[in-house]
Design a protein around this motif. Structure first.
Motif, short mmCIF file in Angstrom:
data_model
loop_
_atom_site.label_atom_id
_atom_site.label_comp_id
_atom_site.label_asym_id
_atom_site.label_seq_id
_atom_site.Cartn_x
_atom_site.Cartn_y
_atom_site.Cartn_z
N ALA A 12 0.97 58.80 36.06
CA ALA A 12 0.97 57.40 35.61
C ALA A 12 1.83 56.58 36.55
CB ALA A 12 1.51 57.31 34.19
N ARG A 14 2.87 53.37 35.71
CA ARG A 14 3.64 52.35 34.99
C ARG A 14 5.11 52.76 34.86
NH1 ARG A 14 4.46 52.45 29.37
NH2 ARG A 14 4.11 54.53 28.50
N GLU A 78 -3.48 61.53 29.98
CA GLU A 78 -4.91 61.77 29.76
C GLU A 78 -5.59 60.42 29.65
OE1 GLU A 78 -6.87 65.10 27.38
OE2 GLU A 78 -6.63 63.52 25.89
N ASN A 80 -9.15 58.98 28.99
CA ASN A 80 -10.52 59.31 28.57
C ASN A 80 -10.83 60.79 28.79
OD1 ASN A 80 -11.16 56.54 27.83
ND2 ASN A 80 -10.91 56.15 30.02
N ALA A 112 1.58 64.67 28.93
CA ALA A 112 2.07 63.88 27.79
C ALA A 112 1.04 62.80 27.53
CB ALA A 112 3.43 63.26 28.10
N ALA A 113 0.63 62.68 26.28
CA ALA A 113 -0.39 61.69 25.95
C ALA A 113 -0.18 61.20 24.52
CB ALA A 113 -1.79 62.29 26.10
N ALA A 114 -0.76 60.04 24.25
CA ALA A 114 -0.58 59.44 22.93
C ALA A 114 -1.33 60.21 21.85
CB ALA A 114 -1.07 57.99 22.97
N GLY A 115 -2.38 60.88 22.22
CA GLY A 115 -3.21 61.58 21.23
C GLY A 115 -2.56 62.85 20.71
N CYS A 148 3.16 60.84 22.61
CA CYS A 148 4.24 60.85 23.61
C CYS A 148 5.13 59.61 23.61
CB CYS A 148 3.67 61.08 25.00
SG CYS A 148 2.61 59.72 25.59
N ARG A 149 4.60 58.49 23.13
CA ARG A 149 5.42 57.27 23.20
C ARG A 149 6.54 57.28 22.17
NH1 ARG A 149 2.28 52.20 25.79
NH2 ARG A 149 1.07 53.39 27.29
C1 FMN Z 1 -7.50 54.18 30.34
C2 FMN Z 1 -6.77 54.96 29.27
C3 FMN Z 1 -7.41 56.01 28.64
C4 FMN Z 1 -6.73 56.77 27.68
N1 FMN Z 1 -7.33 57.88 27.15
C5 FMN Z 1 -6.60 58.72 26.38
C6 FMN Z 1 -7.14 59.98 25.97
O1 FMN Z 1 -8.26 60.36 26.30
N2 FMN Z 1 -6.35 60.80 25.23
C7 FMN Z 1 -5.08 60.43 24.83
O2 FMN Z 1 -4.41 61.22 24.16
N3 FMN Z 1 -4.56 59.24 25.21
C8 FMN Z 1 -5.27 58.39 25.98
N4 FMN Z 1 -4.74 57.21 26.40
C9 FMN Z 1 -3.38 56.82 25.94
C10 FMN Z 1 -2.30 57.48 26.82
O3 FMN Z 1 -2.12 58.81 26.38
C11 FMN Z 1 -1.00 56.70 26.71
O4 FMN Z 1 -1.18 55.41 27.25
C12 FMN Z 1 0.13 57.41 27.42
O5 FMN Z 1 1.35 56.79 27.12
C13 FMN Z 1 -0.11 57.44 28.94
O6 FMN Z 1 0.91 58.13 29.58
P1 FMN Z 1 2.19 57.37 30.22
O7 FMN Z 1 3.10 57.04 29.04
O8 FMN Z 1 2.81 58.42 31.10
O9 FMN Z 1 1.71 56.16 30.91
C14 FMN Z 1 -5.40 56.43 27.33
C15 FMN Z 1 -4.76 55.34 27.98
C16 FMN Z 1 -5.43 54.63 28.94
C17 FMN Z 1 -4.71 53.49 29.65
#
Ligand code: FMN
Length: 180
Positions: A12, A14, A78, A80, A112-115, A148-149
């Motif tokens: 990422a 950001r 992650e 999509n 790490a991901a939001a899901g 993760c957030r």
């Molecule tokens: C384009 C896009 C697609 C995303 N797709 C998923 C996904 O498939 N699965 C998921 O768990 N989170 C998804 N998210 C949410 C991210 O997990 C979340 O924004 C996360 O904080 C990204 O990692 P970062 O904090 O290191 O930027 C997506 C976010 C974006 C911007």
């Protein structure tokens, strides 16, 4: 022996990225090391540009950092259900450099991901993407930080003892792999 050189790559870009926090936590839990983060703000790969201008300086710098590191830590979000293009673009560019910096390199991959699955599918795909480069990717323990957030405190520390213990175990394995 001096402290190992660890290169961190964050999928990422950001500033507040949870994956960057995870990299820094992993480096802290690794113990004494010389940690630096590679810059993945590279141009998009374009073979016409490569033919006209050669390997961009930023790409060569990254390849040299990988080559010089004792180990590489990668943390991927992650997008999509797949790794972000930023990471694949970096892998493709580095594959065009003359050296093979990934060959036999100890590598720990995390996500790490939001899901709820913590980027599990993204991480699996990333591991497959790296097969051609023949690094020594640790198989486990697997680190997938879900939601993760909300998993890092104001100091960037993992709030969950369970997650922190898993990352620490993975870092112990990475240390062993470096000295193997
Ligand atoms: C384009 C896009 C697609 C995303 N797709 C998923 C996904 O498939 N699965 C998921 O768990 N989170 C998804 N998210 C949410 C991210 O997990 C979340 O924004 C996360 O904080 C990204 O990692 P970062 O904090 O290191 O930027 C997506 C976010 C974006 C911007």
């Amino acid at each position: 022996m001096s402290d190992p050189r660890i290169l961190g790559l964050c999928g990422a870009l950001r500033g507040g990225s949870a994956n960057r926090k995870l990299l820094l936590e992993a480096a802290r839990l690794f113990g004494p090391c010389r940690f630096e983060e590679g810059d993945l703000r590279l141009p998009l790969f374009d073979e016409d540009d490569e033919i006209a201008d050669g390997i961009p300086v930023a790409v060569q710098t990254l390849a040299d950092q990988i080559a010089a590191a004792d180990a590489v830590l990668i943390s991927t979000p992650e997008y999509n259900k797949a790794p972000p293009g930023v990471l694949k673009n970096a892998l493709d560019w580095v594959s065009r450099t003359k050296s093979s910096p990934w060959r036999d390199k100890p590598v720990a991959v995390m996500s790490a991901a939001a899901g709820r699955a913590g980027g599990e599918r993204s991480q699996s795909i990333l591991r497959l993407c790296m097969v051609p480069f023949q690094p020594r990717i640790l198989q486990g323990p697997e680190v997938h930080i879900a939601n993760c957030r909300n998993e890092f405190d104001d100091n960037g520390r993992l709030k969950s003892d369970r997650y922190a213990a898993t990352v620490e175990t993975l870092m112990g394995r990475l240390r062993e792999e470096i000295t193997r």
